[in-house]
Design an enzyme around this catalytic site. Sequence first.
Site, PDB file in Angstrom:
ATOM      1  N   HIS A 130      33.310  -0.031  14.374  1.00 32.08           N
ATOM      2  CA  HIS A 130      32.122   0.052  13.526  1.00 32.08           C
ATOM      3  C   HIS A 130      30.982  -0.782  14.080  1.00 32.08           C
ATOM      4  CE1 HIS A 130      33.929  -3.740  12.369  1.00 32.08           C
ATOM      5  NE2 HIS A 130      32.783  -4.100  11.796  1.00 32.08           N
ATOM      6  N   ASP A 173      28.188  -3.243  12.107  1.00 30.36           N
ATOM      7  CA  ASP A 173      28.206  -3.872  10.782  1.00 30.36           C
ATOM      8  C   ASP A 173      27.206  -3.242   9.812  1.00 30.36           C
ATOM      9  OD1 ASP A 173      30.186  -5.728  11.447  1.00 30.36           O
ATOM     10  OD2 ASP A 173      28.706  -7.077  12.343  1.00 30.36           O
ATOM     11  N   ARG A 233      31.236 -15.774   9.189  1.00 30.38           N
ATOM     12  CA  ARG A 233      30.228 -14.977   9.903  1.00 30.38           C
ATOM     13  C   ARG A 233      28.872 -15.146   9.245  1.00 30.38           C
ATOM     14  NH1 ARG A 233      30.598  -8.510   9.669  1.00 30.38           N
ATOM     15  NH2 ARG A 233      28.685  -8.596   8.466  1.00 30.38           N
TER      16      ARG A 233
HETATM   17  O1  AKG Z   1      37.352 -10.625  12.821  1.00 36.31           O
HETATM   18  C1  AKG Z   1      36.773 -10.102  13.773  1.00 36.31           C
HETATM   19  O2  AKG Z   1      37.092 -10.325  14.931  1.00 36.31           O
HETATM   20  C2  AKG Z   1      35.616  -9.200  13.536  1.00 36.31           C
HETATM   21  C3  AKG Z   1      35.505  -8.863  12.112  1.00 36.31           C
HETATM   22  C4  AKG Z   1      34.480  -7.814  11.945  1.00 36.31           C
HETATM   23  O3  AKG Z   1      34.649  -6.692  12.313  1.00 36.31           O
HETATM   24  C5  AKG Z   1      33.203  -8.186  11.432  1.00 36.31           C
HETATM   25  O4  AKG Z   1      32.979  -9.348  11.120  1.00 36.31           O
HETATM   26  O5  AKG Z   1      32.380  -7.271  11.379  1.00 36.31           O
END
Ligand code: AKG
Length: 278
Positions: free
Chosen positions: A106, A108, A269
Amino acid sequence: MGGNMEYQTIDVRKSTPAIGAEIIGVDLSKPLANQQFQEVHDALIDRLVIFFREQKLDVDQHKALGRRFGKLHVHPAAPSVLPEHPEILVVRADERSEHIAGEDWHSDVSCDPEPPMGSILHLTEVPPDGGGDTLFANMYLAYETLSEPMRKLLDGLTAIHDGEHIYRGRYGVDDAGKTFPRSEHPVIRTHPVTGRKCLFVNRFFTTRIVGLQKGESDAILEMLYRHIETPELCMRFKWQPNSVAFWDNRCVQHHAVWDYYPNRRYGHRVTICGDRPY
Ligand SMILES: O=C(O)CCC(=O)C(=O)O
């Protein structure tokens, strides 16, 4: 992209010819001076995803880092686990998890009318027996490696990106009456900084190419989703505690590999707002 850029304040070590670089010589917990900020930004634009090791970042430092690159985005569906910090998305998995963030390819929140420009993920805990890598794929190359007739067909098309089937019921909170973003974006977008074209449909959010019959749309999307996974377009990042990955969501797709259940993995994040794709 892929050129040998000159950097004075950082060292940039490519991950693969196609995508990615590890950046040496930066302490992300401190405000980046102008030249270093510019060089980190250049490296992101040139390599699409950049990595940093051994970064100690508290939530305020993490948010300050993100703000250096733009306004912070608040996720449209994920409940804020840290109530004082709605801009922090907690990325975690353990023995109780039924889903993890990003367990398929994906870009984001591509269902947003203005999807994020980028995301900065800091992991503090990685699974003890390995696993939990993240895959990243170069969407410029995904576009450029399609045949010319296919590029011509896709160039004028748009697609629907929908949050409903992804987000409804996902977070274990009552979301009755809540609506989730749904947007129409070009199948091939132009990166606002480089002016280059990249493929912008993904398996998570994109449900339909507008104007095609359903069977046509399904077949073309499935072909594109497989194409995105071509190993030559991709790299695999192995996390350590206190690694940081910063990806350009406009030209990268990623996939978090969940091969470590029931072990724990934890991080935060921040996500930087972007523009309407064109
Ligand atoms: O945990 C990850 O390595 C990525 C997680 C993820 O896809 C995101 O934060 O969009």
